[in-house]
Design a protein around this motif. Structure first.
Motif, PDB file in Angstrom:
ATOM      1  N   UNK A  81       0.855  -1.183   0.000  1.00  0.00           N
ATOM      2  CA  UNK A  81       0.000   0.000   0.000  1.00  0.00           C
ATOM      3  C   UNK A  81       0.892   1.235   0.000  1.00  0.00           C
ATOM      4  N   UNK A  82       0.250   2.394   0.105  1.00  0.00           N
ATOM      5  CA  UNK A  82       0.990   3.646  -0.023  1.00  0.00           C
ATOM      6  C   UNK A  82       2.054   3.793   1.061  1.00  0.00           C
ATOM      7  N   UNK A  83       1.778   3.220   2.225  1.00  0.00           N
ATOM      8  CA  UNK A  83       2.727   3.340   3.329  1.00  0.00           C
ATOM      9  C   UNK A  83       3.841   2.299   3.219  1.00  0.00           C
ATOM     10  N   UNK A  84       3.697   1.365   2.312  1.00  0.00           N
ATOM     11  CA  UNK A  84       4.750   0.382   2.119  1.00  0.00           C
ATOM     12  C   UNK A  84       4.434  -0.958   2.751  1.00  0.00           C
ATOM     13  N   UNK A  85       3.270  -1.097   3.391  1.00  0.00           N
ATOM     14  CA  UNK A  85       2.932  -2.384   3.994  1.00  0.00           C
ATOM     15  C   UNK A  85       2.573  -3.374   2.888  1.00  0.00           C
ATOM     16  N   UNK A  86       3.107  -4.590   2.988  1.00  0.00           N
ATOM     17  CA  UNK A  86       2.902  -5.591   1.947  1.00  0.00           C
ATOM     18  C   UNK A  86       1.447  -6.041   1.952  1.00  0.00           C
ATOM     19  N   UNK A  87       0.855  -6.072   0.742  1.00  0.00           N
ATOM     20  CA  UNK A  87      -0.529  -6.525   0.636  1.00  0.00           C
ATOM     21  C   UNK A  87      -0.612  -7.876  -0.071  1.00  0.00           C
ATOM     22  N   UNK A  88       0.316  -8.127  -0.943  1.00  0.00           N
ATOM     23  CA  UNK A  88       0.261  -9.358  -1.727  1.00  0.00           C
ATOM     24  C   UNK A  88       1.660  -9.695  -2.225  1.00  0.00           C
ATOM     25  N   UNK A  89       1.990 -10.960  -2.224  1.00  0.00           N
ATOM     26  CA  UNK A  89       3.227 -11.415  -2.854  1.00  0.00           C
ATOM     27  C   UNK A  89       2.903 -12.683  -3.628  1.00  0.00           C
ATOM     28  N   UNK A  90       3.733 -13.014  -4.608  1.00  0.00           N
ATOM     29  CA  UNK A  90       3.473 -14.238  -5.364  1.00  0.00           C
ATOM     30  C   UNK A  90       4.432 -15.339  -4.932  1.00  0.00           C
ATOM     31  N   UNK A  91       4.281 -16.488  -5.584  1.00  0.00           N
ATOM     32  CA  UNK A  91       5.062 -17.659  -5.179  1.00  0.00           C
ATOM     33  C   UNK A  91       6.551 -17.415  -5.393  1.00  0.00           C
ATOM     34  N   UNK A  92       6.860 -16.681  -6.498  1.00  0.00           N
ATOM     35  CA  UNK A  92       8.279 -16.436  -6.785  1.00  0.00           C
ATOM     36  C   UNK A  92       8.921 -15.621  -5.674  1.00  0.00           C
ATOM     37  N   UNK A  93       8.134 -14.788  -5.019  1.00  0.00           N
ATOM     38  CA  UNK A  93       8.660 -14.001  -3.906  1.00  0.00           C
ATOM     39  C   UNK A  93       9.116 -14.934  -2.776  1.00  0.00           C
ATOM     40  N   UNK A  94       8.249 -15.902  -2.484  1.00  0.00           N
ATOM     41  CA  UNK A  94       8.586 -16.860  -1.429  1.00  0.00           C
ATOM     42  C   UNK A  94       9.833 -17.649  -1.830  1.00  0.00           C
ATOM     43  N   UNK A  95       9.870 -18.048  -3.097  1.00  0.00           N
ATOM     44  CA  UNK A  95      11.028 -18.807  -3.564  1.00  0.00           C
ATOM     45  C   UNK A  95      12.295 -17.971  -3.443  1.00  0.00           C
ATOM     46  N   UNK A  96      12.150 -16.669  -3.716  1.00  0.00           N
ATOM     47  CA  UNK A  96      13.331 -15.790  -3.717  1.00  0.00           C
ATOM     48  C   UNK A  96      13.780 -15.469  -2.293  1.00  0.00           C
TER      49      UNK A  96
END
Lengths: 755, 147
Positions: A396-411
């Motif tokens: 979001x605008x403040x930088x809080x994570x709202x969504x990540x994908x599987x590749x993020x977890x892998x990375x």
């Protein structure tokens, strides 16, 4: 209200609005009617009270004038023959002093206003009272105690008494009394009549209707006691006190007028007009019940209320019906919407009406359809994002994570649950300074795309390098709402790049070393060439020089054979000098940089022929020079090629009667040459040639032609060092061209070259 | 010898070439007084009247200098540079004599202000011809520079 369903709300709303409007209208109308009716009633009352007062006035005047007139009659004034009276009889007995009683009887007979007539002596005692049957009922023999007697005696004029109980009838009555005067004007007696109050109450009642009329007049005496009442004579009998009734009080105070008031006696709201009765202390009031006065308007109000109620019922029924029509499809809409929101996007509303609801249903169906498409698209895009090879983070605008994908977890090693709601700074490795992040935030807060490399830390603590692009996402108002970061792990690429850089550096180092070696070698070669040119030539020069001195200065002392040897020494020295010069030229060709420019070969050929004119002296030469197009070459070097080739042609045709030399150019159509020169297809390839009719050579030795020091002819036939064609080949090769020859022994040779 | 007027200074280390050059000059009937020095250092001493030639302070400068470029001690190009750098000697014509055809020598000596250039060929006849042409020109046609 809020909790109610639309199907209840709508009718309620309709009815309330209608009733409110109708109610306000009705109240206004009723109120105005009230005002009008009250004014009308009061006006009518005022007239009525005046009429009533006049009637009563006439009545009283009539009664009074009867008494006053008859009081002067001699029969009345003559008390000369007055008899003494037995007090027990309360007056004269019947048959005594009959003239007086006759007058009284006539009054009673002609004027119906009196109940009885009496003559009092001046002391108040009853002289006679007619009719006689009433006289005998008198409870007292004199009336000196009464107020009206006392007033008459003091005023000496006719009085009308207040209401009081008659001593004769024991019922309420009003007495009118007038003085009977003697010859000297003194009061000798009192002539009085008691009014028939029931008659008084009848005055003006002719127009009254009903058992208890609602419009009526009444009269009170000076104390407010009822003397006459058109509607209810009981009030008279009961001596009812009306002094608290507002119009009575006002009239007794001498006022006249009209008002609406609460009648404490009748306990009802009344309208009343009032006035004092002239010539008395009495009050005359005419009143009317508001029930009657306002009856038409009450009726109207009732009618209006009934009408309103009916209207309300109709409204409720019709609005319930209409609402049903509206809420039916709405209910269906709500049910379908619920189904859609529960995920069943295939549901549609079946409303076929052409009205707004039909439109709404159509729009809703279209919306559901496009929603379905949008969701399908989003699902696909979501799947694409989820399965993307690059890690994707939405904050979001403040930088809080709202969504990540599987590749993020892998990375990173963090699952979606572990990072959602947190700031991506959990990945910070500390490898970048504050200024780096400040720049990043300034860029994306300004709405620009940030792109860069960043070293981050995985959950397990290991570090990796990623290439990240952060794109701000704006809403329709242009405000930044989210950021999308796309990350690519470039750790391996970075390592490979570093490896390549290292290798490149090594390679460069090696190139530097090699270049240095080459330069050193070149320097050595130059130094060698210099030495050769300088130091090898010096002794040769000495050999040749001193041989010449010997031949010139000491020829006489030398035998012929010695002189020949000496000449051979000189020839060899010069030959060696030539060899050295040619070798130096050859070596210089390899080192000199090419100075390519546009060259006109025809000019070069003519210059060369000019330079070689010594070789042409005394010979028959047929020289043909073709038409040359300009070409790109180093002019000095190309000139050397022409010199060497043309000099050769001249040399090897020396023994011909007529030397035929052709210098020209020919297009290269032969596929054999095309193959060789296929890298120059953009230019029309052509080959220059020098053709002679000289001794030629055996094609078997053609491969030796261009080698250094290679010669195909014996020295004593054709001088030369065997370097000329090697120089030609070196120059042509340096131009990227090709040189070759065709020849036949004793028929001539042709040398071709391209540049 | 120190005091006598020298019109040609020959700077040459190779004795064969000295002799041949003198022969060539003689063949061309150039009998002007000639002095020969055998290396660059000696050439500089002679020209600038220093060292062994300090007594030539007041002697006239040579009318032409034939200078071999390849010399022991101080090479010919350095000698040329010093002659042309000094205002008193700058006007003396210098003819470079060398067996070299290396371009860097030719270009460098022209840059330094050499007046002419003779490549010493192996063929003595050619050399004689060249000496005649150039030597004559500088000795006979050029007026001696005003000292």
């Amino acid at each position: 209200m809020r909790g109610l369903k639309l199907s209840v709300k709508l009718p309620l709303l309709f009815v309330a609005a209608t009733v409110l409007v109708a109610g306000i209208g009705s109240v206004l109308a009723v109120s105005m009617g009230h005002d009008i009716l009250r004014t009308q009633s009061m006006d009518a009352s005022v007239i009525a009270v005046q009429n009533y007062a006049s009637a009563v006035g006439f009545y009283l005047d009539d009664a009074r004038s009867v008494l006053e007139t008859t009081a002067h009659l001699p029969e009345i004034t003559d008390f000369t023959s007055a008899q003494s009276i037995d007090p027990a009889l309360h007056g004269l007995p019947a048959g005594v002093d009959t003239p007086k009683r006759d007058v009284a009887a006539r009054i009673l007979e002609h004027s119906k206003v009196f109940e009885y007539v009496m003559l009092l002596r001046a002391d108040g005692s009853i002289y006679l009272l007619e009719p006689y049957d009433l006289q005998v009922k008198a409870s007292r023999p004199d009336l000196a105690f009464t107020g009206w007697y006392k007033q008459l005696m003091s005023d000496g004029a006719t009085v009308i008494s207040d209401l009081h109980i008659s001593i004769v009838t024991q019922r309420p009555t009003v007495v009118i009394a007038t003085p009977v005067l003697g010859a000297n004007g003194q009061i000798i007696g009192i002539w009085a009549g008691a009014l028939k109050l029931s008659e008084l109450s009848q005055i003006g009642t002719a127009g009254l209707t009903g058992k208890t009329p609602q419009r009526y007049g009444y009269i009170t005496d000076g104390r407010g006691l009822i003397i006459a009442h058109q509607a209810n004579s009981k009030y008279v009998e009961q001596q009812t006190d009306f002094s608290t009734v507002p119009p009575v009080r006002a009239a007794l105070a001498g006022q006249r007028g009209a008002l609406q008031f609460f009648d404490p006696i009748g306990r009802a709201d009344e309208l009343g007009a009032y006035m004092p009765l002239a010539g008395s202390h009495w009050a005359v009031v005419y009143e009317e019940s508001t029930q009657i006065a306002f009856a038409p308007i009450e009726e109207l109000a009732r009618d209006l209320a009934l009408l309103g109620a009916g209207e309300a019922i109709l409204l409720i029924l019709s609005s319930v019906a209409i609402t049903r029509q509206i809420t039916g499809p709405l209910k269906q809409l709500a049910i379908t919407a619920q189904a859609i929101s529960a995920g069943d996007l295939t549901r549609r509303i079946e409303v076929r009406s052409k009205d707004e609801l039909g439109l709404l249903a159509d729009e809703f169906n279209q919306m559901a359809a496009s929603l379905g498409q949008a969701i399908e698209r989003l699902r696909l895009q979501g799947a694409a994002l989820e399965s993307a090879a690059n890690a994707i983070v939405i904050t979001d605008r403040e930088g809080a994570v709202r969504w990540v994908n599987a590749a993020f977890t892998a990375l990173t090693g963090y699952t979606a649950e572990e990072v959602i709601g947190r700031n991506p700074r959990v990945l910070k490795s500390g490898k970048q300074d504050a200024a780096f992040y400040r720049n990043l935030w300034e860029t994306i807060l300004a709405g620009q795309v940030w792109h860069g490399e960043i070293i981050n830390r995985r959950k397990d603590g290991s570090q990796y390098t990623e290439e990240m692009t952060i794109t701000p996402v704006r809403d329709e108002r242009g405000e930044i709402t989210h950021y999308i970061a796309i990350k690519q792990n470039i750790t391996e690429r970075k390592q490979a790049e570093e490896e390549i850089q290292k290798l490149n550096a090594e390679l460069e180092q090696r190139v530097v070393q090699r270049t240095a070696q080459l330069e050193a070698a070149n320097k050595e070669l130059e130094a060698f060439s210099y030495t050769v040119s300088h130091d090898l030539r010096a002794p040769l020069r000495a050999i040749d020089g001193f041989s010449r001195v010997l031949l010139e200065k000491y020829a006489a002392q030398l035998p012929t054979e010695a002189q020949r040897y000496q000449q051979m020494v000189r020839g060899n020295a010069r030959q060696m000098g030539q060899l050295i010069d040619d070798l130096l030229t050859f070596s210089r060709l390899s080192r000199q940089p090419l100075k390519i420019q546009t060259v006109t070969p025809a000019d070069l050929v003519r210059q060369v022929l000019q330079d070689l004119r010594q070789e042409q002296e005394g010979r028959r030469i047929e020289m043909t020079i073709g038409d040359f197009p300009p070409c790109q070459a180093d002019p000095a070097l190309l000139r050397q090629v022409w010199i060497n080739l043309i000099a050769n042609a001249l040399k090897y045709t020396r023994k011909r009667e007529v030397a035929r030399i052709e210098v020209g150019v020919m297009p290269m159509t032969d596929s054999r040459w095309q193959m060789v020169d296929n890298q120059q297809t953009d230019i029309q390839p052509c080959a220059y040639f020098v053709r002679d009719n000289g001794v030629g050579f055996d094609m078997r030795y053609a491969d030796k032609l261009f080698g250094v020091f290679q010669r195909l002819h014996r020295m004593e036939e054709y001088e030369g060092t065997g370097v000329g064609l090697a120089i030609v080949q070196r120059i042509i090769h340096r131009h990227g061209g090709r040189v070759w020859a065709e020849a036949e022994v004793d028929k001539g040779a042709t040398f071709y070259f391209t540049v | 010898m120190a005091e006598k007027s020298v019109e040609i200074l020959l700077v040459e280390d190779n004795p064969n070439d000295v002799e041949l050059t003198l022969l060539a000059l003689k063949d061309n009937n150039l009998t002007n007084p000639i002095h020969v020095v055998r290396d660059g250092a000696e050439a500089l001493e002679f020209i600038f009247a220093t060292g062994a030639y300090a007594d030539r302070q007041n002697a006239e400068k040579p009318r032409v200098i034939l200078l071999d470029l390849k010399l022991p001690k101080v090479d010919g190009l350095e000698v040329l540079r010093q002659i042309k750098a000094n205002p008193h000697t700058r006007a003396i014509p210098v003819v470079a004599l060398t067996s070299s055809r290396e371009e860097c020598d030719i270009v460098e000596s022209y840059n330094l202000g050499v007046n002419s250039y003779i490549t010493k060929p192996v063929d003595f006849d050619q050399f004689t011809h060249a000496v005649r042409t150039l030597g004559l020109y500088w000795l006979l046609l050029n007026q001696p520079p005003v000292m």
